[in-house]
Motif scaffolding. Structure first.
Motif, mmCIF file in Angstrom:
data_model
loop_
_atom_site.group_PDB
_atom_site.id
_atom_site.type_symbol
_atom_site.label_atom_id
_atom_site.label_comp_id
_atom_site.label_asym_id
_atom_site.label_seq_id
_atom_site.Cartn_x
_atom_site.Cartn_y
_atom_site.Cartn_z
ATOM 1 N N ASP A 1 20.511 -2.885 13.640
ATOM 2 C CA ASP A 1 19.121 -2.455 13.834
ATOM 3 C C ASP A 1 18.390 -2.483 12.492
ATOM 4 O O ASP A 1 19.012 -2.339 11.443
ATOM 5 N N ASP B 1 17.699 0.736 21.908
ATOM 6 C CA ASP B 1 18.396 1.160 23.130
ATOM 7 C C ASP B 1 19.629 2.007 22.839
ATOM 8 O O ASP B 1 20.204 2.582 23.759
ATOM 9 N N GLY B 2 20.006 2.113 21.566
ATOM 10 C CA GLY B 2 21.087 3.021 21.201
ATOM 11 C C GLY B 2 20.716 4.467 21.496
ATOM 12 O O GLY B 2 21.585 5.309 21.722
ATOM 13 N N ASP C 1 16.194 -4.636 17.038
ATOM 14 C CA ASP C 1 17.616 -4.479 17.385
ATOM 15 C C ASP C 1 18.214 -5.882 17.489
ATOM 16 O O ASP C 1 17.983 -6.599 18.467
ATOM 17 N N ASP D 1 26.201 2.746 20.339
ATOM 18 C CA ASP D 1 25.414 1.628 19.807
ATOM 19 C C ASP D 1 24.719 2.100 18.529
ATOM 20 O O ASP D 1 24.613 3.302 18.279
ATOM 21 N N ASN D 2 24.231 1.140 17.753
ATOM 22 C CA ASN D 2 23.365 1.482 16.627
ATOM 23 C C ASN D 2 22.150 2.203 17.199
ATOM 24 O O ASN D 2 21.669 1.855 18.280
HETATM 25 MN MN MN Z 1 21.129 -1.868 20.646
#
Ligand code: MN
Length: 362
Positions: free
Chosen positions: A143, A307-308, A156, A342-343
């Motif tokens: 990201d 979306d993390g 991202d 996730d990041n």
């Molecule tokens: Mn992501």
């Protein structure tokens, strides 16, 4: 099988013989029998409902190829297809509606009418904070976040060179944060050029390749309005008067299935393809971002995130944390407490009167 002449069938179906001949040529509705000597067309009584359906679908504006598909299905299948078709039409219309609003806004500013001049005398400022975190699972952070006086951005990246892709996209927008104040009237063109630059930068990556790409969600401040540019499944939210509004639409396969009524939001949460994107910069996808001009108000708080965050923290919880102190830190901590799969990146910006204390960046 009872056969009707084209005249009788036309009368019964309330379609003209001309329309019926056209449907035959388009292979939407073939006659049950064509007399080999005279070429006269005959139709079965059972074809009446289909003839009416074809007529309605044409009135709806459905393309011929899709009408053919619908006609080959049973009633339940046809209903599903028509619902999906209409969801796509509405999604396309929404994008065009935003563009139309953007143009109206731009030309209103150019026309210099009284109200838009007043906008320029009540300048507001942004106070912002931003942070990105690797999370607990991913080996690297792909990201990229940016927050400045005028530009807020989250990207991202994906693919082996995902980190470079998100970095290049944000870097290509950074010039927007410098230089002179942009008039709201020229911002559409400036943003589109900037996004094209970002898209080219992603394509030009040394480690390039079709598998690398990035989302990009950015807000550009013009003094009273925020220009939004958005592609992919990162998101922008607005907290206004205690209500949370999502002001972006995910360009993801799962979101399009929800829009078409083929998937419920609950089913989407565990869908195996929930990270598949429909649009992105790079990644071999159409680099067509949503562009919108958003009216800002003093007291507004904006959140940009990857979306993390939204993959593991529900909107209701985002709303609570966003309303609190030190929101960037608490939101990221919440994602990590949920496993940090996730990041995770957040930019939070407040719209404040210009008398406020100087900005702070984390
Ligand atoms: Mn992501």
């Amino acid at each position: 099988m009872e056969l009707l002449t084209i005249g009788a069938f036309a009368k019964a179906s309330r379609l003209s013989p001309k329309a019926l001949r056209l449907y035959d040529e388009l292979e939407l509705l073939r006659p049950a029998r064509v007399d080999p000597d005279t070429g006269y067309r005959y139709y079965a009584v059972e074809q009446l409902p289909q003839a009416r359906l074809v007529a309605w679908l044409r009135r709806l504006g459905m393309p011929l190829a899709e009408i053919r598909t619908v006609c080959a299905l049973d009633a339940a299948g046809a209903a599903r297809e028509i619902r999906a078709y209409w969801a796509r039409v509405e999604a396309e219309t929404a994008v065009r509606r935003d563009l139309a609003a953007f143009l109206v806004d731009q030309l209103t500013v150019e026309s210099g009418d009284v109200e838009s001049r007043r906008d320029h005398t009540t300048m507001l400022e942004l106070r912002y904070a931003a942070h990105t975190d690797r999370g607990h699972v991913r080996p690297a952070n792909q990201d990229t976040v940016y927050a400045g006086r005028r530009l807020l951005a989250v990207a991202d990246g994906f693919g082996p060179a995902g980190a470079s892709a998100s970095g290049a996209a944000v870097e290509a927008l950074r010039f927007l944060d410098e230089g002179e104040e942009l008039a709201a009237g020229s911002v559409l063109n400036v943003l589109e050029d900037a996004v094209r630059g970002a898209s080219e930068a992603v394509h030009d990556l040394a480690e390039g390749g079709e598998e690398n790409g990035t989302t990009l969600t950015a807000l550009l401040w013009t003094g009273s309005k925020l220009a939004l540019v958005h592609i992919g499944d990162s998101r922008a939210y607005l907290l206004r008067d205690g209500e949370l509004f999502r002001i972006t639409h995910d360009h993801s396969v799962v979101q399009s299935l929800i829009d078409e009524g083929r998937l419920t939001p609950e089913e989407a949460e565990s869908h195996p393809q929930r990270t598949l994107l429909l649009k992105a910069l790079g990644g071999g996808m159409a680099p067509l971002p949503d562009l919108r001009l958003h009216e800002a108000r003093a007291g507004d708080r904006y959140l940009l995130c990857s979306d993390g965050l939204t993959g593991v923290v529900p909107d209701e919880r985002i709303k609570e944390l966003l309303a609190g102190e030190d929101a960037v830190r608490t939101l990221i901590a919440e994602a990590n407490a949920a496993g940090g799969p996730d990041n995770v990146s957040c930019v939070v910006a407040d719209v404040v009167p210009p008398t406020h204390p100087p900005v702070s960046v984390e």
